[in-house]
Design an enzyme around this catalytic site. Structure first.
Site, PDB file in Angstrom:
ATOM      1  N   PRO A   2      56.730 105.101  14.508  1.00 38.68           N
ATOM      2  CA  PRO A   2      56.612 104.071  13.467  1.00 38.68           C
ATOM      3  C   PRO A   2      56.970 104.637  12.090  1.00 38.68           C
ATOM      4  CG  PRO A   2      54.451 104.690  14.306  1.00 38.68           C
ATOM      5  CD  PRO A   2      55.466 105.418  15.134  1.00 38.68           C
ATOM      6  N   GLU A   3      57.795 103.929  11.369  1.00 37.89           N
ATOM      7  CA  GLU A   3      58.182 104.356  10.026  1.00 37.89           C
ATOM      8  C   GLU A   3      57.414 103.545   8.986  1.00 37.89           C
ATOM      9  OE1 GLU A   3      61.836 105.870   9.041  1.00 37.89           O
ATOM     10  OE2 GLU A   3      62.730 105.675  11.018  1.00 37.89           O
TER      11      GLU A   3
END
Ligand code: ZN
Length: 287
Positions: A2-3
């Protein structure tokens, strides 16, 4: 992994669901990797604390905790003024790693494999941390002084942004990914920002004219904000961090498009590896 936009979406989803809840009790698995603080300390800090806020700092999810301390007989109280209980503040900090997710669920929901933490909340619901690959991390900051390092890319101003890259001989792509400079700009968003700014990922940061760094400043914010806006519309009851659904609706102009025609000039997109990460760019549009 996840960014920043996904973590922002998850943090907002959690804030909406569990702000104001009190953690009644905590269960932690015996697996050591996910725990950056000792299990006993995490449990002690969380139990009987009220979740005052949930927010993103870099790629961390920070839960601001409050607990009522003992009423201290202060001089003011003795002088007849109102005695207010001391409010202790702390933070619970979660990094999702590669595969971590935080789920808000009813207690009867089946407990998934690889569940490492369960917080029993005052509403009867549970907040569960699940992480099959165990790169995620849980910690507590007893003094509420967690520092994610670097500067928040959505908050930094233009002059500060420009100063981050001044004199840096590293490729601009590496500088964008350097968490000590900007926190939370990941690989996909770095590639997409560089494309929009017309800068080649390998270009040395120090050699980029100020005006073009200014373009990059706007591109980074634009790309992240677009992704957050798209992610924000996909929040479901199931707060998920897999990033499989909804999150990557941002149309990639270069990332993952090696060999495909540039959306602007039709030149095939190139892929190079910089500091171990894939970088995608248009050899014609990016200089
Ligand atoms: Zn092009």
């Amino acid at each position: 992994m996840p960014e920043l936009p996904e973590v922002e979406t998850i943090a907002r989803g959690l804030a909406k669901r569990i702000t104001g809840e009190v953690v009644e009790s905590v269960w932690l698995s015996r697996k050591k990797e996910p725990l950056k603080s000792p299990a006993a300390e995490i449990a002690k800090m969380l139990e009987h604390s009220r979740i005052a806020a949930v927010r993103r700092m870099g790629k961390h999810i920070v839960f601001d905790l409050e607990r009522n301390g003992a009423v201290r007989p202060t001089q003011e109280a003795q002088a007849g003024k109102s005695a207010r209980p001391a409010q202790d503040k702390a933070q619970w900090v979660v990094h999702l790693g590669m595969t971590g997710s935080l789920l808000v669920c009813e207690p009867q929901t089946e407990i998934e494999k690889h569940t490492h933490a369960i917080l029993h909340l005052s509403s009867g619901r549970e907040l569960r941390f699940v992480d099959p690959r165990r790169f995620g991390r849980l910690s507590v900051a007893p003094a509420a002084d967690f520092d994610a390092g670097g500067i928040e890319p959505l908050e930094v101003d233009l002059d500060h942004f420009i100063s981050l890259f001044r004199g840096r001989k590293t490729p601009i792509k590496s500088a964008l990914l350097n968490q000590k400079l900007l926190r939370g700009v990941g690989n996909i968003y770095a590639d997409e920002s560089l494309f929009r700014a017309g800068i080649r990922p390998r270009r040395r940061a120090a050699t980029i004219p100020r005006e073009r760094v200014g373009k990059l400043f706007h591109a980074v914010k634009e790309v992240l904000q677009e992704a957050i806006a798209l992610g924000g519309s996909s929040i479901s009851d199931y707060v998920d961090a897999d990033g499989e659904e909804g999150f990557f609706q941002l149309q990639h102009r270069v990332y993952g498009r090696e060999g495909e025609p540039c959306l602007v000039c039709k030149t095939p997109i190139k892929r190079v590896v910089i500091a171990g990460r894939s970088s995608h760019y248009c050899p014609k549009c990016q200089k």
